[in-house]
Design a protein around this motif. Structure first.
Motif: not given
Length: 208
Positions: A72-81
Motif C-alpha cells: 500500500x505504501x508503494x502504491x501511495x508513493x506512485x499516487x503522489x507522483x
C-alpha cells in the motif's frame, strides 16, 4: 520540482487490479484511508486493521487488493507522483519561458503540499520502509527535471551548468521550503515564501 515526471519504478509486482468499477472504488477507499492513517500516525503505528476500519471494509477485503501494508505504501508513493505531475503540468501548461515555469512550479508545488499533507508525509515515511521506491521517486523526477533544464540552456533561457546537480538542488529548495512554509505552517499564506524561493532560484546569492 517543475517538470512532468514518470512514476517511480519498482521491481515489486503490482497489486491486484480490480475487474469492476465497484472494486476500483473499494480499492481507492482503502488507499485513501491508508494515506490518512500513515500520514497522520506514521507507518509503524498504522495497521491493516486501522486502515480497513477507516475505509469501512472487512479486513479480508484489504487482501483482495493488497498483499501487505508495505505494498500500500508503494502504491501511495506512485499516487503522489501522479497527482504532483498533473498539478505541475496544469500550472505550467503553455509557458515557454523557463524562469516563469520555475516560478509557477514553485507556487504549484507549495499549493500541492498544502492540499496533500498526508500524501507528502507518506513519501517521507517511505525512505525507511522501501528505500528503492523512495529513491526512484526522486531520481525519476530529477531525470525529467534535468531534461527541461538542458533544453532551456539550448534555448538561451538560462545559463549553462551541471543540469544534474541543478535538478537536485532545485528540487531540494522546493522540497524543504515547501515543508517549512506549506506543511508546517498550515494556516499561513505561502505566496511570499514561494516568491522568495523563486528569487533565489532566478538570481542566486550574489549581490546585484
Amino acid at each position: 520540482m517543475i517538470d512532468a515526471i514518470p512514476a517511480p519504478k519498482s521491481s515489486t509486482p503490482k497489486s491486484s487490479t480490480p475487474k469492476t468499477s465497484r472494486g476500483e472504488r473499494t480499492r481507492q477507499r482503502i488507499l485513501a484511508a491508508a494515506e490518512r492513517q500513515i500520514g497522520e500516525r506514521g507507518f509503524a503505528e498504522t495497521s491493516v486493521v486501522s486502515i480497513t476500519q477507516e475505509a469501512e471494509v472487512a479486513q479480508g477485503t484489504f487482501y483482495v487488493y493488497f498483499r501487505t501494508k508495505e505494498e500500500v505504501l508503494r502504491e501511495l508513493v506512485l499516487r503522489m507522483g501522479r497527482r504532483l505531475r498533473r498539478s505541475l503540468t496544469l500550472a505550467t501548461a503553455g509557458i515557454e519561458d523557463r524562469l516563469e515555469v520555475e516560478r509557477r512550479g514553485i507556487h504549484a508545488f507549495f499549493a500541492f503540499v498544502r492540499d496533500n499533507p498526508n500524501l507528502y508525509r507518506v513519501v517521507a515515511e517511505s525512505q525507511f520502509i522501501d528505500e528503492a521506491a523512495y529513491r526512484a521517486y526522486y531520481t525519476d523526477f530529477a531525470a525529467s527535471y534535468r531534461i527541461g533544464l538542458e533544453a532551456a540552456v539550448t534555448r538561451g533561457q538560462i545559463s549553462p551548468g551541471d543540469a544534474e546537480l541543478r535538478a537536485w538542488a532545485l528540487m531540494g529548495i522546493s522540497d524543504m521550503a515547501g515543508r517549512r512554509y506549506a506543511l508546517w505552517e498550515r494556516d499561513a499564506a505561502f505566496d511570499a515564501a514561494a516568491e522568495a524561493a523563486f528569487d533565489l532560484v532566478a538570481h542566486g546569492l550574489a549581490p546585484r
